[in-house]
Scaffold this active site. Structure first.
Site, PDB file in Angstrom:
ATOM      1  N   TYR A  53      -3.388 -10.043 -12.715  1.00  9.96           N
ATOM      2  CA  TYR A  53      -4.666  -9.669 -13.314  1.00  9.96           C
ATOM      3  C   TYR A  53      -5.475 -10.924 -13.641  1.00  9.96           C
ATOM      4  O   TYR A  53      -5.029 -11.780 -14.407  1.00  9.96           O
ATOM      5  CB  TYR A  53      -4.457  -8.852 -14.583  1.00  9.96           C
ATOM      6  CG  TYR A  53      -3.868  -7.473 -14.366  1.00  9.96           C
ATOM      7  CD1 TYR A  53      -3.616  -6.971 -13.094  1.00  9.96           C
ATOM      8  CD2 TYR A  53      -3.554  -6.650 -15.446  1.00  9.96           C
ATOM      9  CE1 TYR A  53      -3.076  -5.710 -12.895  1.00  9.96           C
ATOM     10  CE2 TYR A  53      -3.013  -5.389 -15.264  1.00  9.96           C
ATOM     11  CZ  TYR A  53      -2.774  -4.919 -13.990  1.00  9.96           C
ATOM     12  OH  TYR A  53      -2.225  -3.672 -13.809  1.00  9.96           O
ATOM     13  N   SER A 203      -4.106   4.696 -14.854  1.00  9.21           N
ATOM     14  CA  SER A 203      -5.353   5.364 -14.506  1.00  9.21           C
ATOM     15  C   SER A 203      -5.285   6.879 -14.710  1.00  9.21           C
ATOM     16  O   SER A 203      -5.610   7.654 -13.810  1.00  9.21           O
ATOM     17  CB  SER A 203      -5.768   5.051 -13.066  1.00  9.21           C
ATOM     18  OG  SER A 203      -7.154   5.221 -12.893  1.00  9.21           O
TER      19      SER A 203
END
Length: 318
Positions: A53, A203
């Site tokens: 990330y 998600s």
């Protein structure tokens, strides 16, 4: 916030996890600090990140915030390894050397001597699964990771890894799971249930689409409008997703709740799900999830089950 066990292990995590995909990229230090404080104050514990990330900058920011904003003891720290970015693009490498080197780098950036949960981020077709699993074993034996697992792996690899590690040692699988992505119900979730492995759902809001904000247009401040994340959201903006989103909005209206609340409630009601990992660019967005009522009537769950099956799509892994 509700606390849940991860599979058949003793690892306890909050029902909502805090994702950090956008940290140090679309979410700056000030917003991240506010998110983390709000999350911990609400009873949240699971803090989810990855070495990939923002090319490690998300972990660096977390390390800074664990010294300045909240205590390291307040969070269950989960990071992932096996993906890195190079000038030539995304590189997947789940070899033993690459994984352990990545873990050492993560620990340095995070400013800690161990992570609570360490996951292999994605399958590596070039590396034997037995070698990948040996890195998980070494991480456990050295104390650098308290629990280990997989992310985005198919059911057969989950089962094979659990067999190689031995009973009760594969703690978790992290997979995309939402009303718009139910492919994991075919093999991964049944395998996890049989093996006593907990499911972490990333998600759960369908990359933001299940909030209903994309029904009419793409908001200028949304992920779909971001240069970095437009391709991440786009797979769920087509006509296949529309009936699911509309049914969700109808259900939310009937319950006098937000679509976000109903979407989270659906995911958290699925078998084996220990935590739903939500990622927000701003603290205001996160607060909407932290205050959500996530219990759903059986009739609403059944209706959403029907309208969202079969699986809508199979977008690329993050």
């Amino acid at each position: 916030m509700e606390e849940r066990l991860v599979g058949s292990t003793g690892l306890r995590v909050s029902a909502l996890g805090l994702g950090t995909l956008t940290w140090s990229r679309d979410t700056d230090e000030h917003e991240a600090a506010e998110q983390l404080r709000d999350f911990v104050e609400a009873g949240g514990t699971l803090l989810d990140t990855a070495a990939s990330y923002a090319d490690g900058s998300a972990e660096e920011l977390i390390g800074h915030l664990l010294r300045t904003a909240v205590s390291r003891d307040d969070v269950v720290l989960c990071t992932k390894a096996g993906v890195r970015h190079s000038p030539g693009g995304r590189v997947v490498d789940a070899s033993r050397g690459a994984l352990l080197s990545s873990l050492d780098g993560s620990l340095e950036r995070l400013g800690t001597d161990h992570v609570d949960l360490w996951l292999v981020q994605t399958p590596d077709p070039r590396t034997p699964l037995a070698e990948t699993v040996s890195a998980l074993e070494l991480a456990l034996a050295s104390g650098r990771a308290r629990y280990v697992g997989l992310s985005n792996h198919p059911g057969w690899q989950t089962a094979r890894a659990a067999t190689l590690l031995g009973p009760g040692r594969l703690a978790a699988v992290e997979v995309e799971y939402s009303l718009l992505q139910r492919g994991v119900e075919r093999e991964v979730v049944p395998a996890a249930a049989d093996l006593g492995v907990g499911v972490l759902a990333w998600s759960p809001l369908g990359r933001g689409v299940l909030t209903g904000k994309y029904r009419r247009a793409v908001p200028a401040d949304s992920r779909a409008a971001s240069a970095h994340l437009a391709g991440f959201v786009e797979p769920y903006l087509g006509r296949e997703a529309a009936p699911v989103v509309e049914a969700l909005v109808t259900a939310a209206d009937g319950l006098a709740r937000s679509p976000l609340e109903v979407a989270l409630g659906w995911v958290l009601g699925r078998p084996q799900v220990a935590s739903a990992v939500v990622g927000a660019r701003t603290a205001a967005q996160l607060r909407a999830a932290l205050t959500a009522q996530t219990d759903l009537p059986d009739a609403i769950t059944a209706a959403l089950d029907e309208v969202s099956a079969p699986v809508v799509g199979y977008p690329e892994r993050r």
